[in-house]
Write a protein that holds these residues in place. Structure first.
Motif, PDB file in Angstrom:
ATOM      1  N   UNK A 263     -45.770  30.372  30.827  1.00 26.13           N
ATOM      2  CA  UNK A 263     -46.525  29.187  31.230  1.00 26.13           C
ATOM      3  C   UNK A 263     -45.648  28.229  32.030  1.00 26.13           C
ATOM      4  N   UNK A 264     -46.281  27.430  32.867  1.00 30.23           N
ATOM      5  CA  UNK A 264     -45.576  26.378  33.605  1.00 30.23           C
ATOM      6  C   UNK A 264     -45.553  25.120  32.752  1.00 30.23           C
ATOM      7  N   UNK A 265     -44.446  24.378  32.851  1.00 29.73           N
ATOM      8  CA  UNK A 265     -44.311  23.152  32.075  1.00 29.73           C
ATOM      9  C   UNK A 265     -43.583  22.106  32.911  1.00 29.73           C
ATOM     10  N   UNK A 266     -44.072  20.882  32.863  1.00 34.12           N
ATOM     11  CA  UNK A 266     -43.437  19.788  33.594  1.00 34.12           C
ATOM     12  C   UNK A 266     -42.207  19.316  32.825  1.00 34.12           C
ATOM     13  N   UNK A 267     -41.105  19.102  33.538  1.00 32.29           N
ATOM     14  CA  UNK A 267     -39.852  18.705  32.883  1.00 32.29           C
ATOM     15  C   UNK A 267     -39.161  17.615  33.694  1.00 32.29           C
ATOM     16  N   UNK A 268     -38.212  16.949  33.037  1.00 30.32           N
ATOM     17  CA  UNK A 268     -37.340  15.979  33.701  1.00 30.32           C
ATOM     18  C   UNK A 268     -35.903  16.316  33.313  1.00 30.32           C
ATOM     19  N   UNK A 269     -34.980  16.271  34.273  1.00 33.17           N
ATOM     20  CA  UNK A 269     -33.574  16.620  34.023  1.00 33.17           C
ATOM     21  C   UNK A 269     -32.905  15.486  33.249  1.00 33.17           C
ATOM     22  N   UNK A 270     -32.356  15.807  32.080  1.00 32.79           N
ATOM     23  CA  UNK A 270     -31.688  14.819  31.240  1.00 32.79           C
ATOM     24  C   UNK A 270     -30.176  14.879  31.372  1.00 32.79           C
ATOM     25  N   UNK A 271     -29.632  16.100  31.495  1.00 33.09           N
ATOM     26  CA  UNK A 271     -28.173  16.267  31.543  1.00 33.09           C
ATOM     27  C   UNK A 271     -27.833  17.564  32.266  1.00 33.09           C
ATOM     28  N   UNK A 272     -26.699  17.585  32.985  1.00 34.52           N
ATOM     29  CA  UNK A 272     -26.263  18.762  33.735  1.00 34.52           C
ATOM     30  C   UNK A 272     -24.939  19.269  33.169  1.00 34.52           C
ATOM     31  N   UNK A 273     -24.893  20.552  32.796  1.00 34.62           N
ATOM     32  CA  UNK A 273     -23.666  21.213  32.339  1.00 34.62           C
ATOM     33  C   UNK A 273     -23.341  22.313  33.339  1.00 34.62           C
ATOM     34  N   UNK A 274     -22.600  21.954  34.364  1.00 28.89           N
ATOM     35  CA  UNK A 274     -22.346  22.882  35.461  1.00 28.89           C
ATOM     36  C   UNK A 274     -21.450  24.042  35.039  1.00 28.89           C
ATOM     37  N   UNK A 275     -20.481  23.770  34.159  1.00 29.68           N
ATOM     38  CA  UNK A 275     -19.555  24.821  33.726  1.00 29.68           C
ATOM     39  C   UNK A 275     -20.277  25.945  32.997  1.00 29.68           C
TER      40      UNK A 275
END
Length: 441
Positions: A263-275
């Motif tokens: 299913x598709x779900x709407x999200x918002x980015x809270x934090x980025x862990x690039x490593x």
């Protein structure tokens, strides 16, 4: 006229069995012994293809047969020997091994040409792009032939930037012509690993620019765990929605209650862990925290109608509104008739506790009627007490009135008595002088 060998005599039936073949086999055996005695490993001989099977080719070396196994026909991949040789074809072969006792001879055809790895371009290095044909598929990857006898493995993890477990068959099939990048190259071990995802940019290279914190987007649900939902924003970019970030109001026990895989779900980015190539995402953050408004809508001791949606060992989950749930402990569930409600029942509940911090609303059905009963009893008691107090006050007033009247009467009589006595005192002398006047006369 021919020569025969006597192989059996039957005296009873006066019969003799003879064989010409036995003489030929004996000659062939003798011939084989001569040929076998002259064989050496590495010796190159000419022979004729006598038989072709799925596993190899039998070659007549002039009285003795040898086998070229399918893996020794060519440095490249061979599906069937017929791709390389034909019946009655004269070919040169090299002796790889032989066994005098078992009369077995192992032959090779590809060994007559140099190994392709030795002829591989010396300028080829890691990072170069190569083209080849997929010759073998496995779940873990694909073998690509970039030159006859030279193969490289494209592991499934090198086919896409995505970290989801997938089968190599989803990306390619045998016979496909592909372009790849050399990842490792070991000429001594004759091993090479290739990759095709490297032909496109790593989506995580500029993740902070493409999906900065606060970005709102749509993702596809890929997998569930007890603690959250793994989603994919695009090929190679995954994120996790923690179970606590799914809803402001609903208590979600498992993500499967909230959404489903695919299913598709709407999200918002809270934090980025690039490593670790992970994004922390939220769904409830797309809306304002409604608990401030909910608190004013459901104040303490207010009564609301709710529907029981779930029963547990400790109590019932109650839906108060479309997005608001409360919990009623078992001891507070009992109906006025002593029965216990069930899932689906719609009854009234009183708000006992409202915690914005823990997002918990504690309810009671028992208090909706028990408090009324207690209030009625208290009112009745107060009414009786008021009536009693009123009666006491009336009696007191009456007593006070009676007492006041009695005292007044006594005072009046005393005053009257004093007046009478004073009057009598004044009359007494007057009477005496009259008597005296009478005496004198």
């Amino acid at each position: 006229t021919m020569e025969f060998k006597v192989v059996k005599i039957n005296q009873e039936f006066r019969n003799v069995v003879v064989s010409h073949k036995a003489l030929i086999e004996a000659e062939l055996e003798a011939q084989k012994q001569v040929i076998m005695s002259k064989l050496e490993k590495g010796q190159i001989l000419e022979g004729t293809v006598k038989n072709i099977t799925s596993y190899g080719v039998f070659v007549d070396l002039g009285g003795v047969d040898g086998l070229i196994h399918i893996t020794d026909l060519s440095w490249g991949r061979v599906s069937h020997p017929e791709e390389v040789v034909a019946l009655d074809q004269k070919i040169q072969v090299v002796i790889l091994d032989f066994d005098d006792a078992k009369k077995r001879i192992a032959l090779g055809l590809k060994q007559l040409t140099p190994h392709p790895w030795e002829a591989l371009d010396q300028n080829l290095k890691v990072g170069d792009k190569v083209k080849g044909k997929v010759v073998v598929m496995a779940d873990y990857g694909a073998f690509v032939e970039i030159a006859t006898g030279v193969e490289g493995l494209i592991h499934v993890s090198e086919m896409s930037w995505s970290q989801h477990l997938r089968s190599a068959q989803e990306f390619m099939k045998v016979g496909d012509e592909v372009e790849a990048v050399i990842l490792t190259l070991d000429r001594d071990e004759r091993k090479m690993s290739l990759g095709i995802k490297q032909l496109s940019a790593d989506p995580w290279a500029e993740i902070e620019t493409k999906y900065p914190v606060g970005t709102k987007t749509t993702a596809k649900v890929r997998n569930f765990t007890n603690f959250g939902v793994f989603v994919e924003i695009e090929e190679g970019i995954d994120g996790l929605i923690h179970i606590s970030d799914l809803s402001w109001t609903k208590k979600v026990k498992h993500p499967g209650e909230f959404t489903q895989v695919g299913a598709d779900i709407e999200v918002v980015v809270l934090e980025i862990d690039k490593d670790n190539r992970r994004l922390s995402l939220g769904h409830k953050q797309l809306e304002e925290n409604p608990w401030a408004g909910i608190e004013s809508k459901f104040p303490l001791d207010s009564v609301h109608e709710g529907t029981i949606t779930e029963m547990t060992d400790k109590g019932a989950v109650v839906s108060l509104d479309e997005n608001v749930e409360g919990f009623c402990p078992t001891r507070q569930l009992t109906k006025e008739d002593g029965s216990v409600p069930k899932v689906g029942d719609k009854i009234e509940f009183k708000i006992l506790e409202f915690s914005k911090a823990t997002k918990r609303i504690t309810l009671s059905h028992l208090r909706t009627y028990d408090d009324v009963r207690k209030a009625e009893a208290a009112a009745e008691k107060a009414e009786k007490r008021a009536a009693a107090d009123a009666t006491k006050s009336t009696v007191k007033k009456i007593n006070a009135s009676v007492e006041k009247t009695t005292l007044g009467d006594i005072a009046g009589l005393a005053a009257l008595k004093s007046a009478m006595e004073a009057a009598e005192a004044k009359k007494a002398p007057a009477k005496k002088s009259k008597k005296e006047e009478t005496s004198e006369e």
